[in-house]
Design a protein around this motif. Structure first.
Motif, PDB file in Angstrom:
ATOM      1  N   HIS A  60       0.833  -1.210   0.000  1.00  0.00           N
ATOM      2  CA  HIS A  60       0.000   0.000   0.000  1.00  0.00           C
ATOM      3  C   HIS A  60       0.864   1.256   0.000  1.00  0.00           C
ATOM      4  CE1 HIS A  60      -3.882   2.044   1.409  1.00  0.00           C
ATOM      5  NE2 HIS A  60      -2.979   3.026   1.381  1.00  0.00           N
ATOM      6  N   HIS A  62       1.127   5.396  -2.078  1.00  0.00           N
ATOM      7  CA  HIS A  62       0.526   6.371  -3.007  1.00  0.00           C
ATOM      8  C   HIS A  62       1.666   6.978  -3.818  1.00  0.00           C
ATOM      9  CE1 HIS A  62      -3.503   6.568  -0.944  1.00  0.00           C
ATOM     10  NE2 HIS A  62      -2.760   5.974  -0.027  1.00  0.00           N
ATOM     11  N   HIS A 213      -9.629   1.940   1.120  1.00  0.00           N
ATOM     12  CA  HIS A 213      -9.261   2.670   2.333  1.00  0.00           C
ATOM     13  C   HIS A 213     -10.489   2.623   3.240  1.00  0.00           C
ATOM     14  CE1 HIS A 213      -5.919   4.245   0.057  1.00  0.00           C
ATOM     15  NE2 HIS A 213      -5.493   4.951   1.098  1.00  0.00           N
ATOM     16  N   HIS A 245      -5.860   0.098   5.981  1.00  0.00           N
ATOM     17  CA  HIS A 245      -5.805   0.965   7.170  1.00  0.00           C
ATOM     18  C   HIS A 245      -6.668   0.405   8.314  1.00  0.00           C
ATOM     19  CE1 HIS A 245      -3.375   4.150   5.374  1.00  0.00           C
ATOM     20  NE2 HIS A 245      -4.144   4.117   4.307  1.00  0.00           N
ATOM     21  N   ASP A 312       2.549   3.390   2.788  1.00  0.00           N
ATOM     22  CA  ASP A 312       1.538   4.414   2.511  1.00  0.00           C
ATOM     23  C   ASP A 312       2.151   5.652   1.865  1.00  0.00           C
ATOM     24  OD1 ASP A 312      -1.127   5.155   2.379  1.00  0.00           O
ATOM     25  OD2 ASP A 312      -1.178   6.019   4.382  1.00  0.00           O
TER      26      ASP A 312
HETATM   27 FE   FE2 Z   1      -3.451   5.072   1.962  1.00  0.00          FE
END
Ligand code: FE2
Length: 415
Positions: A60, A62, A213, A245, A312
């Motif tokens: 995970h 971004h 998410h 999450h 993340d």
């Molecule tokens: Fe995230």
């Protein structure tokens, strides 16, 4: 004749050392280790009993926002919501080259840490879909040495603006691998439930994975993971579904959490935790005691649920640190989840390896004959030592080719 042979490898959970022969980018043969390594040539690496693992899995991240901290300003409150606000100011000025250049730098950094499978979310509430197009292009450009999976992620919610639903579907048409969502950030509880159902419908229609998410708040009334579980039970195929999450799970009362764990036995969805960032983002409204803001990793693991881990963020509006190393993520998990028993430490190591491969549904993961020759030679002998010393890989091999070499840190007491 092999192209490259790794001598005297220590594989996880295997007592005897082995030699691994690679041919045409594939693991050709695994055999008992030769007593002494032959003269080291370009075609051989002497691992000398060090741990050799499959690549680490980043479940995970971004990539559209990596390496963009301070643009246009730094997050001073440290909250998720200020991060979303700053990103809102930045994303209008994204260009394809800007996204590709930052994302590629992050992928290269991760590769030096032995991370060769990466699931990235990409914000698809930006109307031009610039970041999506950039990452779709990059996914193909790096295919020779790393595997990138793209989740179409409606950062601002599917129903918060009329055009967002269409943008999400367009992202799937353009080739995103998975459908994402953010039900706890929809305007109402009802919109949140509706968004989860919509995500499952889109995944069914376009035959994609799901990674939502979910409940990334401290509010114990944020209860969308139950909606994901319910859809997965009703529709089947839970292994293609991930709940990311789920920090509110850490705030639920025990009776409710126990009920959820029971429901989870009826499906096999994956949980993805991001302890580096959530230990800093969550609990911001608490005084003391402050909550840890993490999902129930230990209890999920004890109940046989597949849990994997993500960074993340790397230096972005939400989190100013990040090294690219998944070892650091597992190390934090051991601490925050209080998983300090030896089997628990090994379990946290698996969360950045084979559990991640399961979340991402990678079919040919692992050190086995016939699999792609993706291997990481560590500078330690066990998973425990890898975490204890926060080890950096000595050699990283992708598709049979050495793509990174690292020197062990030289620290010497001279007093
Ligand atoms: Fe995230």
């Amino acid at each position: 004749m092999s192209d490259l042979t790794l001598r005297r490898c220590r594989l996880q959970d295997q007592a005897d050392l082995v030699d691994v022969a690679i041919r045409n980018g594939v693991i050709d043969q695994i055999s008992p280790a030769s007593a002494q390594a032959a003269a080291i040539s370009d075609a051989e690496i002497d691992c000398a009993g060090k741990l050799v693992t499959p690549p680490f899995v980043e479940s995970h991240i971004h990539l559209d926002s990596v390496l963009a901290a301070g643009q246009p300003r730094f997050n001073q409150s440290g909250t998720l919501f200020e991060g979303i606000q700053i990103w809102g100011e930045r994303k209008g000025s994204l260009t394809r080259e800007d996204v590709k250049q930052r994302a590629r730098a992050a992928l290269e950094l991760m590769a030096t840490h032995g991370v060769l499978y990466v699931r990235t979310h990409v914000d698809v509430t930006e109307p031009r879909l610039v970041a999506l197009d950039a990452l779709l292009e990059l996914r193909e450009e790096v295919r020779d040495w790393t595997t990138v999976q793209i989740v179409a992620f409606p950062q601002d919610g599917i129903y918060s603006r009329p055009e967002n639903d269409g943008l999400l579907e367009e992202a799937l048409r353009r080739g995103a691998d998975a459908v994402g969502g953010i039900p706890h950030y929809e305007l109402t509880r009802e919109d949140g439930v509706r968004s989860v159902i919509r995500i499952f419908d889109l995944a069914d229609r376009y035959d994609r994975l799901i990674d939502i998410h979910c409940d990334e708040v401290d509010d114990e009334q944020s209860r969308f993971v139950e909606v994901i579980i319910a859809e997965a039970i009703k529709r089947g195929g839970g292994e293609r579904v991930s709940a990311s999450h789920t920090t509110a799970f850490g705030s639920y009362n025990d009776a409710y959490a126990y009920k959820l764990l029971g429901f989870l036995r009826r499906t096999n969805i994956n949980f993805i935790a991001n302890p580096l960032i959530n230990i800093t983002l969550q609990g911001r409204m608490d005084t003391y005691p402050k909550r840890r803001g993490l999902t129930r990793i230990k209890e999920l693991w004890q109940n046989g649920v597949n849990v994997s881990l993500g960074q993340d963020c790397i230096y972005d509006p939400w989190y100013i640190f990040g090294t690219g190393s998944m070892i650091g993520v597992a190390y934090m998990t051991v601490h925050v989840s209080q998983m300090t028993g030896l089997p628990e430490i090994d379990a946290c190591f698996d969360m950045i390896g084979k559990n991640g491969a399961k979340s991402l549904q990678i079919p040919d993961y692992g050190i086995a004959e016939g699999n792609p020759a993706n291997l990481v030679v560590m500078d330690v002998e066990t998973p425990f030592e890898a975490l204890r010393y926060q080890a950096i890989p000595a050699v990283v091999i992708s598709r049979g080719k050495v793509i990174a070499r690292n020197q062990a840190a030289q620290q010497k007491f001279v007093g």
